[in-house]
Design a protein around this motif. Structure first.
Motif, PDB file in Angstrom:
ATOM      1  N   ALA A 225       0.830  -1.208   0.000  1.00  0.00           N
ATOM      2  CA  ALA A 225       0.000   0.000   0.000  1.00  0.00           C
ATOM      3  C   ALA A 225       0.862   1.253   0.000  1.00  0.00           C
ATOM      4  CB  ALA A 225      -0.926  -0.013   1.218  1.00  0.00           C
ATOM      5  N   LEU A 226       1.887   1.250   0.823  1.00  0.00           N
ATOM      6  CA  LEU A 226       2.784   2.402   0.891  1.00  0.00           C
ATOM      7  C   LEU A 226       3.475   2.640  -0.449  1.00  0.00           C
ATOM      8  CD1 LEU A 226       4.305   4.552   2.668  1.00  0.00           C
ATOM      9  CD2 LEU A 226       6.063   2.792   2.964  1.00  0.00           C
ATOM     10  N   GLY A 284      -7.207   5.017   2.344  1.00  0.00           N
ATOM     11  CA  GLY A 284      -6.127   5.891   1.886  1.00  0.00           C
ATOM     12  C   GLY A 284      -5.789   5.656   0.428  1.00  0.00           C
ATOM     13  N   LEU A 285      -5.784   4.394  -0.003  1.00  0.00           N
ATOM     14  CA  LEU A 285      -5.515   4.072  -1.400  1.00  0.00           C
ATOM     15  C   LEU A 285      -6.622   4.615  -2.307  1.00  0.00           C
ATOM     16  CD1 LEU A 285      -4.242   0.436  -0.880  1.00  0.00           C
ATOM     17  CD2 LEU A 285      -2.922   2.277  -1.943  1.00  0.00           C
ATOM     18  N   LEU A 380      -1.185   5.320 -12.592  1.00  0.00           N
ATOM     19  CA  LEU A 380      -0.942   5.354 -11.150  1.00  0.00           C
ATOM     20  C   LEU A 380      -2.243   5.196 -10.363  1.00  0.00           C
ATOM     21  CD1 LEU A 380       1.700   8.229 -10.844  1.00  0.00           C
ATOM     22  CD2 LEU A 380       2.070   5.798 -10.365  1.00  0.00           C
ATOM     23  N   ALA A 381      -3.312   5.805 -10.855  1.00  0.00           N
ATOM     24  CA  ALA A 381      -4.619   5.643 -10.208  1.00  0.00           C
ATOM     25  C   ALA A 381      -5.051   4.185 -10.253  1.00  0.00           C
ATOM     26  CB  ALA A 381      -5.660   6.530 -10.894  1.00  0.00           C
ATOM     27  N   VAL A 387      -4.181  -2.349  -5.840  1.00  0.00           N
ATOM     28  CA  VAL A 387      -3.627  -2.717  -4.534  1.00  0.00           C
ATOM     29  C   VAL A 387      -4.710  -2.660  -3.461  1.00  0.00           C
ATOM     30  CG1 VAL A 387      -1.981  -2.074  -2.729  1.00  0.00           C
ATOM     31  CG2 VAL A 387      -1.288  -2.006  -5.123  1.00  0.00           C
ATOM     32  N   GLY A 388      -5.557  -1.627  -3.519  1.00  0.00           N
ATOM     33  CA  GLY A 388      -6.648  -1.517  -2.555  1.00  0.00           C
ATOM     34  C   GLY A 388      -7.617  -2.680  -2.646  1.00  0.00           C
ATOM     35  N   ALA A 389      -7.972  -3.072  -3.884  1.00  0.00           N
ATOM     36  CA  ALA A 389      -8.880  -4.203  -4.072  1.00  0.00           C
ATOM     37  C   ALA A 389      -8.256  -5.500  -3.562  1.00  0.00           C
ATOM     38  CB  ALA A 389      -9.235  -4.332  -5.559  1.00  0.00           C
ATOM     39  N   ALA A 390      -6.959  -5.678  -3.820  1.00  0.00           N
ATOM     40  CA  ALA A 390      -6.273  -6.884  -3.353  1.00  0.00           C
ATOM     41  C   ALA A 390      -6.252  -6.962  -1.832  1.00  0.00           C
ATOM     42  CB  ALA A 390      -4.845  -6.915  -3.907  1.00  0.00           C
TER      43      ALA A 390
END
Length: 402
Positions: A225-226, A284-285, A380-381, A387-390
């Protein structure tokens, strides 16, 4: 008179904390100046967009390689010496860059600065874990982030303007300010080195072993996430002077980005201590993805006359996410690593932060050269969304373990 209990003592007054904040504040100030100015200097010396992006990519590559050995080196030479070396490696190359006559000179000096930045970033995060107990670390990380962001808040937006109006020499002299942090680093190192929570640090290993070593796969969710968000931040801080329509909007955009990042990182510390750091990672993502879409739409001209407003609004959203994620992912990494492996968590987190920043600079530079900045920010979006969905799927499978 008995000393004030640790839990009731303000974060800012914890022994060792004031001088740690001054050391890292001066160090990050120098870093903040050259993050946007070094790519500008490359272009001024005849380099193209790809080479401009390569500067910060080399900076971060050098930073990461240094971060992997900081804990081991510090256990041998001590906190004070390491902090002094960090300030020297960050500040001295800026003075040398005054005499750069070719673009590759700037790239080479970025590698030297990366050594200093690697030392400061890992040492700062590890020091927070030493000075504060787990229940106070969210607020401590927030205070630390706010302090190091104070100079960045002023200098990152102003640095391109200073370079354009006062010249690169003035900007380079200002970027040498980490040297001022040396005496504070000596003092902070003495206090941290004597602290009872200063213990032999963990060693990063790819497999599960006994003792203080931990499997890095446990840290993957917050680290992924970071990385996604810092890719976006690296792209904005590196290329704002290139994709913003003019110098004034560049200043406003970077000011909004750094200000919201500093404030949100501070506020997230209180929320993380109260509700748990993992609660804020996926939101946050999502905020970052929304902001990146807004930036892409502005660059593409979709908003027409409202483009500047959309650009600044996008920077505000990405900056908010950038600050929140810096706090909650570090706190979460400490939680997952455990007290015995704070050094491992600090190193892994800092490597991810700087890898993301470097990939964002180099990747967006390469993409923009072949396509456009608008297309690059859309990608990038998409990265943040994926990543958020994962992580959402993963949290459903592991009872909220994000």
């Amino acid at each position: 008179m008995a000393s004030q209990p640790s839990r009731s003592r303000p974060i800012w007054r914890e022994p060792g904390m004031p001088h740690l904040l001054l050391t890292t504040g001066f160090a990050f100030a120098g870093f903040a100046v050259l993050l946007p100015v070094a790519p500008m200097h490359v272009v001024a010396l005849g380099g193209d967009t790809f080479l401009a992006g390569l500067v910060n990519a080399v900076l971060m590559a050098s930073t990461i390689l240094t971060q992997l050995v900081v804990e081991r080196v510090r256990s041998r030479i001590g906190w004070s010496v390491v902090l002094v070396l960090g300030c020297l490696f960050l500040g001295s190359p800026a003075l040398v860059e005054i005499f750069a006559s070719q673009a590759w000179h700037v790239v080479a000096l970025a590698a030297v600065r990366g050594i200093g930045f690697g030392i400061i970033t890992v040492s700062g995060a590890s020091a927070i874990a030493v000075l504060f107990t787990p229940e106070r670390r969210g607020r401590a990380v927030g205070a630390y982030g706010l302090a190091v962001a104070a100079a960045q808040l002023l200098l990152t937006p102003l640095a391109p303007w200073i370079a354009e109006t006062a010249g690169f020499t003035t900007a380079m002299v200002l970027a040498a300010i980490p040297i001022v942090g040396i005496p504070f680093g000596i003092s902070a190192g003495e206090v941290i080195g004597r602290h009872p929570r200063t213990v032999p640090t963990a060693t990063i290993k790819p497999a599960t072993v006994t003792g203080p070593r931990i499997p890095l796969v446990r840290l993957l969710p917050p680290i992924a996430a970071l990385t996604a968000v810092t890719c976006s931040g690296g792209a904005i801080m590196t290329f704002a002077p290139q994709f913003a329509p003019d110098a004034v909007l560049t200043l406003v955009l970077l000011l909004v980005f750094t200000a919201t990042g500093a404030i949100s990182r501070w506020l997230a510390g209180h929320l993380a201590d109260r509700f748990g750091a993992q609660t804020f990672i996926v939101p946050g993502l999502g905020i970052a993805a929304l902001g990146l879409v807004g930036i892409a739409a502005s660059i593409a001209g979709i908003a027409d006359t409202g483009g500047p407003v959309l650009l600044v609004a996008g920077a505000l959203l990405v900056g908010t996410s950038f600050g929140v994620m810096q706090n909650v992912t570090l706190v979460r990494a400490f939680e997952l690593a455990g007290e015995h492996a704070k050094g491992t968590a600090s190193t892994a987190w800092n490597v991810a932060f700087d890898a993301g920043t470097g990939v964002g600079a180099l990747g967006i530079g390469a993409l923009a050269t072949g396509t456009s900045f608008a297309f690059s920010f859309v990608l990038l979006a998409g990265l943040c969304s994926i990543v958020g969905a994962a992580l959402l799927v993963s949290s459903g499978r592991h009872n909220g373990e994000v």
